[in-house]
Motif scaffolding. Structure first.
Motif, short mmCIF file in Angstrom:
data_model
loop_
_atom_site.label_atom_id
_atom_site.label_comp_id
_atom_site.label_asym_id
_atom_site.label_seq_id
_atom_site.Cartn_x
_atom_site.Cartn_y
_atom_site.Cartn_z
N VAL A 74 0.85 -1.19 0.00
CA VAL A 74 0.00 0.00 0.00
C VAL A 74 0.88 1.24 0.00
N LEU A 75 0.49 2.22 -0.79
CA LEU A 75 1.12 3.54 -0.79
C LEU A 75 0.04 4.53 -0.37
N GLN A 76 0.27 5.28 0.70
CA GLN A 76 -0.74 6.19 1.22
C GLN A 76 -0.11 7.51 1.64
N ARG A 132 14.34 13.32 1.55
CA ARG A 132 14.07 12.54 2.77
C ARG A 132 15.28 11.68 3.11
N ALA A 133 15.34 11.21 4.35
CA ALA A 133 16.46 10.38 4.79
C ALA A 133 15.94 9.22 5.63
N LEU A 134 16.71 8.16 5.69
CA LEU A 134 16.36 6.97 6.44
C LEU A 134 17.59 6.49 7.19
N GLU A 135 17.38 6.10 8.44
CA GLU A 135 18.50 5.55 9.20
C GLU A 135 18.94 4.22 8.58
N PRO A 188 11.51 7.17 -13.99
CA PRO A 188 11.60 5.74 -14.29
C PRO A 188 11.76 4.86 -13.04
N VAL A 189 12.14 5.46 -11.88
CA VAL A 189 12.29 4.65 -10.66
C VAL A 189 11.84 5.45 -9.45
N ARG A 190 11.33 4.75 -8.45
CA ARG A 190 11.01 5.39 -7.18
C ARG A 190 11.36 4.46 -6.04
N LEU A 191 11.59 5.07 -4.89
CA LEU A 191 11.90 4.29 -3.69
C LEU A 191 10.61 3.69 -3.13
N ILE A 192 10.67 2.44 -2.70
CA ILE A 192 9.52 1.75 -2.11
C ILE A 192 9.85 1.41 -0.67
N ASP A 250 5.39 9.98 1.90
CA ASP A 250 6.37 11.06 1.83
C ASP A 250 7.80 10.52 1.79
N SER A 251 7.99 9.28 2.22
CA SER A 251 9.33 8.68 2.18
C SER A 251 9.61 7.96 0.86
N TRP A 252 8.59 7.80 0.02
CA TRP A 252 8.74 7.04 -1.23
C TRP A 252 9.16 8.00 -2.34
#
Length: 402
Positions: free
Chosen positions: A125-127, A194-197, A223-227, A234-236
């Protein structure tokens, strides 16, 4: 369609959909505005959707789509933050740069991403974190979404950790920063980064190049996105172009000042007493939505009605969905699908009922996950300044005819 023509063919649409009225008092929460008019105009690769803006593109999916487990690409909601989006991307020359605290700064082409790394598929799910924001009063800033700023798709791509391994992380690597190709109009405006630990990276986080068996639609991040399964959208990052590894948390406007909720037990505050301590929104809470019938549907007395919808959470799994037709006093179990799409996907539910009297009939649906977390009644959802993480029990009203 050539991608350079994308925005040339995008017709101008109304800047905002009409908002529904409300009789709620301050600090009360209701249901999100529902059944907004679908636009007469479709943006490229999309069917007509509820349209808030075409620059940046902001499109909401109508309720009736949520009777199915997978959201079709051309009905999938769209949310961009910046008005400047490339009008043409040549996939043959596109690459993702990886730099910072790595042993070998690297560029990974789209072809390399598809051929040199193991392909994996995640249904998730993407929300939007502000989905259903229109339920909050007083009105928080941001897009006044109804309940349709979400969807579920099969995402195919390469594992993030495999791509990072190609560059090699230095021992002091601690945070991963993601940037896409959308840009603000003014140079002093912060880009959407955005950033992720590093410690939160797991095997299910991928860089996707396919959505439901096709290349990503342009408006969904071609052509690409983060999942990031289980996290709000907001993190994708869409049109992912840069990955920078850092040894400390980088200062970022869209994590330090925006997309934050109160850091307290109820994740709530009041307009007169804003919480001093806040935190970024991350994991989705439990939620459910009725896709059929929709508000205003006319049904027959003594005829079987099959209620259909979807339920989901941040990846713990849906334990049950219940239906009420007496205003939330009594609840009956709905049937769930087999759950084979995985813990991040929609669980579809069905419930058979036979209306035995004419007039208005309210149907409510609530989900509970495997942690025992249950949706609150809509009026019990507490306010926050950003209008984030709404998950009130869903309700539709139908008219029963003789």
């Amino acid at each position: 369609m050539k991608r350079r023509d994308f925005f040339k063919k995008a017709a101008t649409v109304a800047g905002s959909a009409a908002l529904g009225g409300s009789t709620l008092m301050a600090d009360e929460t209701g249901h999100p505005v529902d059944n907004r008019k679908v636009s007469d105009i479709a943006l490229p690769q999309k069917r007509p959707l509820i349209t808030y803006s075409d620059r940046p593109p902001l499109l909401e999916t109508p309720r009736e789509v949520f009777a199915n487990a997978i959201t079709p690409n051309d009905l999938f909601f769209v949310r961009w933050h910046m008005p400047m989006i490339p009008t043409y991307i040549n996939p043959h020359y596109f690459s993702i740069s990886i730099d910072g605290e790595v042993k070998k700064p690297t560029k990974v082409s789209l072809k390399s991403l598809k051929t040199e790394f193991e392909a994996v598929e995640i249904t998730s799910v993407l929300q939007c974190g502000g989905n259903s924001r229109s339920a909050f009063h007083p009105t928080p800033g941001g897009i006044q979404w109804g309940p349709g700023a979400m969807g579920c798709a099969k995402w195919k791509g390469a594992r993030l950790k495999d791509v990072l391994a190609k560059a090699g992380l230095k021992p002091n690597a601690a945070w991963i920063k993601f940037n896409g190709l959308e840009k603000p109009v003014y140079s002093k405006t912060d880009r959407f980064v955005r950033a992720l630990e590093l410690s939160k990276i797991h095997d299910d986080i991928i860089i996707a190049y396919e959505m439901n068996g096709e290349e990503l639609p342009y408006l969904n991040g071609f052509p690409v996105r983060l999942i990031l399964p289980g996290f709000y959208s907001d993190s994708w990052i869409k049109m992912l172009s840069n990955i920078t590894v850092t040894d400390t948390k980088p200062p970022l406007h869209f994590m330090d000042h925006a997309y934050r909720i109160p850091d307290n037990n109820c994740e709530c505050e009041t307009p007169d007493h804003l919480a001093e301590k806040t935190k970024p929104i991350e994991e989705m809470n439990v939620n459910a939505l009725i896709g059929y019938p929709v508000n205003g549907t006319k049904v027959r007395k003594d005829a079987e009605l099959i209620v259909r919808g979807v339920a989901f959470d941040g990846g713990h799994g849906i334990a049950r969905v219940e239906i009420s037709t007496d205003g939330g006093t009594g609840w009956q179990a709905a049937s769930l699908d087999d759950g084979k799409q995985g813990k991040y996907a929609y669980r579809t539910f069905t419930y058979r009922l036979t209306p035995d009297r004419t007039g208005s009939l309210s149907i409510m649906a609530r989900a509970t996950n495997t942690k025992g977390e249950t949706q609150p009644f809509a009026h019990e959802v507490k306010w926050n300044r950003g209008g984030y993480k709404y998950n009130g029990i869903d309700e539709v009203a139908v008219e029963v005819l003789s």
